[in-house]
Every structure is written in structure tokens, then in C-alpha cells.
Scaffold this motif. Structure first.
Motif, PDB file in Angstrom:
ATOM      1  N   MET A 117       0.829  -1.218   0.000  1.00  0.00           N
ATOM      2  CA  MET A 117       0.000   0.000   0.000  1.00  0.00           C
ATOM      3  C   MET A 117       0.858   1.261   0.000  1.00  0.00           C
ATOM      4  N   ASN A 118       0.609   2.119  -0.946  1.00  0.00           N
ATOM      5  CA  ASN A 118       1.318   3.393  -1.039  1.00  0.00           C
ATOM      6  C   ASN A 118       0.295   4.509  -1.223  1.00  0.00           C
ATOM      7  N   VAL A 119       0.252   5.411  -0.262  1.00  0.00           N
ATOM      8  CA  VAL A 119      -0.706   6.515  -0.330  1.00  0.00           C
ATOM      9  C   VAL A 119      -0.067   7.672  -1.080  1.00  0.00           C
ATOM     10  N   VAL A 120      -0.789   8.204  -2.049  1.00  0.00           N
ATOM     11  CA  VAL A 120      -0.305   9.374  -2.786  1.00  0.00           C
ATOM     12  C   VAL A 120      -1.252  10.509  -2.467  1.00  0.00           C
ATOM     13  N   ARG A 121      -0.740  11.523  -1.813  1.00  0.00           N
ATOM     14  CA  ARG A 121      -1.605  12.627  -1.417  1.00  0.00           C
ATOM     15  C   ARG A 121      -1.434  13.791  -2.376  1.00  0.00           C
ATOM     16  N   CYS A 122      -2.507  14.234  -2.950  1.00  0.00           N
ATOM     17  CA  CYS A 122      -2.373  15.378  -3.853  1.00  0.00           C
ATOM     18  C   CYS A 122      -3.657  16.183  -3.897  1.00  0.00           C
ATOM     19  N   ASP A 123      -3.482  17.453  -4.248  1.00  0.00           N
ATOM     20  CA  ASP A 123      -4.615  18.310  -4.531  1.00  0.00           C
ATOM     21  C   ASP A 123      -5.077  17.994  -5.956  1.00  0.00           C
ATOM     22  N   ILE A 124      -6.328  18.267  -6.257  1.00  0.00           N
ATOM     23  CA  ILE A 124      -6.819  17.947  -7.611  1.00  0.00           C
ATOM     24  C   ILE A 124      -5.988  18.651  -8.688  1.00  0.00           C
ATOM     25  N   HIS A 125      -5.388  19.815  -8.365  1.00  0.00           N
ATOM     26  CA  HIS A 125      -4.595  20.536  -9.370  1.00  0.00           C
ATOM     27  C   HIS A 125      -3.272  19.823  -9.657  1.00  0.00           C
ATOM     28  N   GLU A 126      -2.906  18.869  -8.808  1.00  0.00           N
ATOM     29  CA  GLU A 126      -1.641  18.140  -9.014  1.00  0.00           C
ATOM     30  C   GLU A 126      -1.848  16.848  -9.813  1.00  0.00           C
TER      31      GLU A 126
END
Ligand code: SF4
Length: 345
Positions: A117-126
């Protein structure tokens, strides 16, 4: 074209216990300040009993703990997993039960990843083409998506459509933060911003952070996540009440009666109770309730099991006890665990 009258959930892979057929998960955001004591986790539903040296997990308890750069200084409760910022995870001594959270740049840098499991956190603009291409073939990624757009719902809805069309298999956790002057306003904001997304079949988890008057309310944040999931009917974790709005026909004080019934039954996970002011329209309005408490005359109540009348025109005094007896007859009653419950509440 989607059928607006039927529910279908966006198909994803299962990553650990997130996505696919798993109920939407709740992530507690504990990253802002270090957790020092085991008792500190009671607010998110994990109650430690020092006498037995055991954890009790409430029905409303976060399964994933986002710790940021501050891992727990003790073993996490069974059934939970810590999510750590990538830099912290990469030097942590437990790189299996703890999982990393990447920024988009870290994720694309080919840094070593977790096997599951790898969480990728981003804003929708990213959500760049490069990131989308990277996510498309990754069955270990969980996308934790946030938006600081003026309208959380519309911006997130557009992003979810784009993710679907891009055939990204990753489950999505909605990261949601809001500041409100009161709990009531926070409930309205969270339900408005996230409820529609869940009803439309998007979202495999929520991470909610709510501030009231400038101070983070961790307990409210966790409860709100579960409440929004329950209201969207995507995860049932407590008793559900269906009550009419009341009108000139109402035969008792609806608010007072609802709160009386709640005080006796709000620990019955998954039970749906309809509380209706009159017998003229009440039974129709509570059509999918398991039990009904319906005004049928002055100081008179009729009790239902589903759509079937079980007791007709009984006196209001004792009607709640009679309702409980019916639930007991059906073997759906459990006693409340007062010690642990009260400490957690
Ligand atoms: S159920 Fe009866 S009392 Fe309640 S809103 Fe409908 S008509 Fe009015």
C-alpha cells in the motif's frame, strides 16, 4: 450514461482493506501534534484498558491513523495501520504495518515503495498527465485527494470523473478540512461537500479534519466521517433513525420522543427505527425501517415491525419499553457497554 436512480460504486482494486468491496474506511488525521499516551486514541474510538492491557475498538473507530512525521510511541491498536510521511516511513523500523504517504514528486521519483500500500496525497490541481500515467498501472496506490477550490463538491466530482475516464484503479480517500463556527454548521458543510460524491459512487474512504472556533475537534472529525458515510448509506455503523418533519397532524413532541428513543437505542448498530408523528402518512414515510413508533391517537402509539403492526394503540407511557421488547424478541438487542462507551463519548 449513468442511471440517476440506481447506485453503483466506482470499481477499484483492493489495496490492503481499502477499495473494491470493502466498506469506505475512515482515516484519523493525527499528524498535527504527537500522540503521547495510549489514552489519547480514545477520541478516535480506540479505548485502552490498562487493567487488562487490551484495546477496545468501538463501532465508530478509525482504521487508519495518519501520523505524518510523528509515529505512535507504542504499538498501534490491532486492526489499525499508521500512515507516515514518506521521509519518516523510510527510516522507521516497522515498514510493513506502517505505510508511506508520498507527495506526487516523491511518488514519481522512483523512491522505494511499500509492497502492499502506497498513499499518494495530492490536490486535484496536481493530477498531471505524468501522475495519472504513473497511477494507471499501480495496484498498490491509494489516492488521497484534496481540493481547496471554492466548491469542494463540484471540483472533486470533476476530478473523480477524470480519474474514472483515465482508468486509474486506485481507491480514493477524500481528504476534507473545514472550519466552522459550530458543530451544526460543520455537519451541514461536510454533508453537502462529501455526501453527493458518496451517493454518486465515488470515495473509498474519508479523512476529515474539522475545526470549531479555530480549534481542531478530533472526536467530531471522526464521528462526522462515519455519520456522512452512514447518511449516504455507504457504511452503517450505528442505529439509524427516520423521523418525519412533523406537521399539524403530529400527535406527540417529535424531538423529545426521538431523543428519548435514541437514548435507549443508539448503540444498536445497523437497526433502523422510524419515529412518525401520525398513522395517516407515517407508515408510508418509514417504509424501509426495521421498526416503527407511530402516533395513532392522543397519548396512543402503534408499534411496527417493518410494515406489520405488532401492537396497536398502546399508551404512550411504556411504549418505548414495548419497542425495546420487540427488538429483544427479534434478538437484535444488545446491552450497552457502559464503562467503555461512556469513556469514549
Ligand atoms: S407522518 Fe404524519 S405527522 Fe409526520 S409529517 Fe407526515 S403527516 Fe405530519
Amino acid at each position: 450514461m449513468r442511471d440517476p436512480f440506481s447506485y453503483s460504486r466506482r470499481r477499484t482494486v483492493a489495496v490492503s482493506t481499502i477499495g473494491h468491496d470493502n466498506v469506505p474506511r475512515v482515516v484519523a488525521d493525527l499528524s498535527l501534534s504527537p500522540i503521547v499516551h495510549m489514552e489519547d486514541l480514545a477520541v478516535i474510538g480506540h479505548v485502552y484498558d490498562p487493567v487488562t492491557d487490551k484495546w477496545a475498538m468501538r463501532d465508530i473507530a478509525a482504521e487508519f491513523l495518519y501520523m505524518g512525521a510523528h509515529p505512535l510511541p507504542f504499538m498501534a491498536p490491532a486492526g489499525t495501520r499508521q500512515i507516515l510521511n514518506y521521509g519518516t516511513w523510510s527510516t522507521h523500523n516497522d515498514q510493513f504495518y506502517c505505510v508511506p504517504m508520498f507527495t506526487p514528486a516523491q511518488y514519481l521519483s522512483q523512491a522505494p515503495r511499500h509492497g502492499v500500500m502506497n498513499v499518494v496525497r495530492c490536490d486535484i490541481h496536481e493530477l498531471t498527465k505524468e501522475l495519472i500515467d504513473g497511477l494507471r498501472n499501480d495496484t498498490t496506490a491509494v489516492l488521497m485527494l484534496s481540493s481547496d477550490a471554492h466548491s469542494y463538491y463540484t471540483s472533486m466530482r470533476a476530478a473523480c470523473d477524470m480519474i474514472s475516464l483515465s482508468e486509474i484503479p486506485a481507491p480514493i480517500i477524500f481528504a476534507y478540512a473545514t472550519e466552522a463556527p459550530s458543530q451544526e454548521i460543520a455537519v451541514l458543510l461536510a454533508a453537502t461537500d462529501m455526501g453527493g460524491l458518496l451517493v454518486d459512487g465515488f470515495g473509498d474512504g474519508l479523512m476529515v479534519r474539522v475545526g470549531i472556533g479555530g480549534a481542531l475537534d478530533q472526536g467530531l472529525s471522526t464521528r462526522l466521517a462515519f455519520n456522512v458515510l452512514q447518511a449516504a448509506r455507504t457504511r452503517m455503523s450505528k442505529t439509524e433513525y427516520i423521523s418525519c418533519p412533523s406537521c399539524g397532524r403530529t400527535l406527540f413532541d417529535l424531538q423529545e420522543t426521538t431523543s428519548l428513543i435514541r437514548s435507549h437505542t443508539d448503540h444498536l448498530k445497523g437497526v433502523k427505527i422510524g419515529i412518525m408523528g401520525c398513522i395517516v402518512n407515517g407508515p408510508g414515510e418509514m417504509a424501509d425501517a426495521d421498526y416503527g413508533y407511530v402516533g395513532s391517537g392522543p397519548e396512543r402509539i402503534t408499534l411496527y415491525r417493518g410494515q406489520e403492526i405488532v401492537q396497536r394503540n398502546i399508551p404512550t407511557a411504556g411504549a418505548v419499553e414495548a419497542l425495546i421488547d420487540i427488538i429483544k424478541t427479534d434478538s437484535r438487542w444488545v446491552e450497552r457497554d457502559l464503562n467503555v462507551y461512556d469513556r469514549w463519548r
